[in-house]
Design an enzyme around this catalytic site. Sequence first.
Site, PDB file in Angstrom:
ATOM      1  N   LYS A 112       0.903  -1.037   0.043  1.00 38.76           N
ATOM      2  CA  LYS A 112      -0.020   0.103  -0.010  1.00 38.76           C
ATOM      3  C   LYS A 112       0.844   1.203   0.104  1.00 38.76           C
ATOM      4  CE  LYS A 112      -3.714   2.173   2.508  1.00 38.76           C
ATOM      5  NZ  LYS A 112      -2.969   3.655   2.787  1.00 38.76           N
ATOM      6  N   LYS A 119      -2.979  -1.845   7.690  1.00 38.52           N
ATOM      7  CA  LYS A 119      -1.986  -0.954   7.758  1.00 38.52           C
ATOM      8  C   LYS A 119      -1.294  -1.199   9.153  1.00 38.52           C
ATOM      9  CE  LYS A 119      -2.909   3.400   6.773  1.00 38.52           C
ATOM     10  NZ  LYS A 119      -3.580   4.775   6.922  1.00 38.52           N
ATOM     11  N   CYS A 139      20.276  33.003  26.650  1.00 35.31           N
ATOM     12  CA  CYS A 139      20.146  32.482  25.320  1.00 35.31           C
ATOM     13  C   CYS A 139      21.304  31.620  24.783  1.00 35.31           C
ATOM     14  CB  CYS A 139      19.796  33.819  24.587  1.00 35.31           C
ATOM     15  SG  CYS A 139      19.688  33.144  22.753  1.00 35.31           S
TER      16      CYS A 139
END
Length: 673
Positions: free
Chosen positions: A119, A320, A414
């Site tokens: 699939k 699936k 930072c």
Amino acid sequence: MDRAMAADEIARLRKEIERHNYLYYVEAEPVISDYEFDRLLEQLIALERLHPDLVTPDSPSLRVGGQITRSFPSVRHREPMLSLSNTYSMEEVADFYRRVRRLLLDEGIGEQEMVAELKFDGVAVSLIYRNGLLVQGATRGDGVQGDDITVNLRTISSIPLRLETSASETLSGSDREIEVRGEVFMPKEDFDRLNEGRPEEDRFANPRNATAGTLKLQDSAEVARRRMTFVAYFLKGIGDQHMPHFDRLKLLGKLGFFTGDHYRLCPELHDIERFIGEWSEKRWKLPYETDGVVLKLNAVWLWERLGATSKSPRWAIAYKYPAQQAITELLGVVFQVGRLGTITPVAELRPVKLAGSTVSRSTLHNFDEIERLGVRVHDRVVVEKSGEVIPKIIRVAEDSGSLFSVPIVVPERCPSCDTPLTRPENEVSWYCPNEEGCPAQIRGRMLHYASRNAMDIQSLGIALVDQLVGRGLVKDPGDLYSLQLPQLEPLERMGTKSSINLVRAIEESRTKSYDRLLYALGIRHVGQATARELAGAYPYFASLHEAGEQELAEVPDIGPVVARSIIDFFSKPWVQAMLDKLEQAGLPMRAGKEKEQVNNNFEGQSVIFTGGLERHVRQEAEEMVRERGGRIVSSVSKKTSLVVAGKEAGSKLERALKLGVRVIGEDEFEAML
């Protein structure tokens, strides 16, 4: 060269090019280099330009694209394109197998074989061939009718523009019109190439989303550049109605189609179980995404007898594979800085094999998510990958219990510019407030400005932006328009040709629309839809710049939060300096002529999308609404006209139902287009 000689040479080149297309895309055995192939194509295009009357609908030159399509008209399918029932359970596969056999036995029919096929995780399309020539290609749509995207499908090299002559001659005279159904998908390598160089927020989540969005692009040249593939899985309309499905797949290969090759005739249930088991691991080695196995009754002539429910056939089912998980150790956490200064924690993992690739990183989203998971450095964690490119940590493993695990500490400064971080009230994220000088934020703003949905400067990728920022050549997008060749040529991997291409791409960005510029500026909370609303309400940049907070808040889809953000943005000196540069560079500071409207099917309606769409990329679907007179909004209220709900729709759907707002699915949305 006279016309007769040109016709002979064109015919020879076409035959040669299609032979190499077949060897490359179907047989996967190329015999010439990409450069040699491009030379053949260039020769053909040059001859066809000299003799345009010799261009035919099956010419390989059409695969290059270049046609702009304003809209995709709806076409009705000869027979409905039904979706398949899905299952994740081997027990349900066995139930399906026994149910089909029982139904056939009740009809007095003996045991029948099944065909197992991989699939493909792509977009279903239907191709119509008349007298061997491709005349129409359409999306599945709602199963009854879809969009005619022939111009885009012609660019896909694995779709024959004319069927292979030797095989097509075996079809009977009644086969003048046949239908080939299959899936368009994007191979992993081409998907990675497409995402490469895009800023984080502009990347496609997975190959299927990229394919769905690409097929609906209006520029077929861009479709061609994205290199998709077509896999055929059914042939309809042939004279021999008793030809088994397995033989039809073989015939499709002879007609010039790629069929995946990995399909098998399964006489018994244990054959099906073996096929599914084999491919649960082998599929990761394939160059494309597969998410399961499709089972079909081989006897096509019995399909009609078994019939279908309103949604799916009774003679087929799709198994699936479940989401892939792995357990590994969280080695540490690094902190990334976004273009708006947002600090995002990223988990560094002990490398582990997952879904066919080695995973060493996973996003942790924010610090509230870390607290919810209760995860610490050196914990053993469960990582899951299900259809998305980036895996996620879903929980701490039950057997974790490491004596050496340590808490994940929020950084104080930072990581890019060492500025102390702040956390605004009522927000989950921490931020770097150094907007003007933080290299990471400058880098993010530059990439956002150059991104596909903003100013679309394709030559400006991550590596180049890092050099420009690192050498101090740019501090904001306004600096791009003063870059000179002597500044660019010494940069790594540039040189004269690349530098000229970059300057040209920057020049071309001056012609982009006013609303795209507003989006490209990177104002917090101002996405594409909001930028369009602002451009409509304030067609001159000067009037937007001077607008007050209360006035802005009254614009549809703006509100007080976005209005405050816009006011804050324009109040910053570095922003004003950038805007001055952009204006001096000739960027559009007012709205141009409005885009032509396709129809008025959504005239005056405010529409919101929620959940995942199966057949459309969200931004493409929103654009379709705008082209038909509608307006996209970001939140549900009593004034909302329509909510389009996809898979796993959340709080917006719940609110719409409470308020009595009309809710439709994707099928009904497509019907309204």
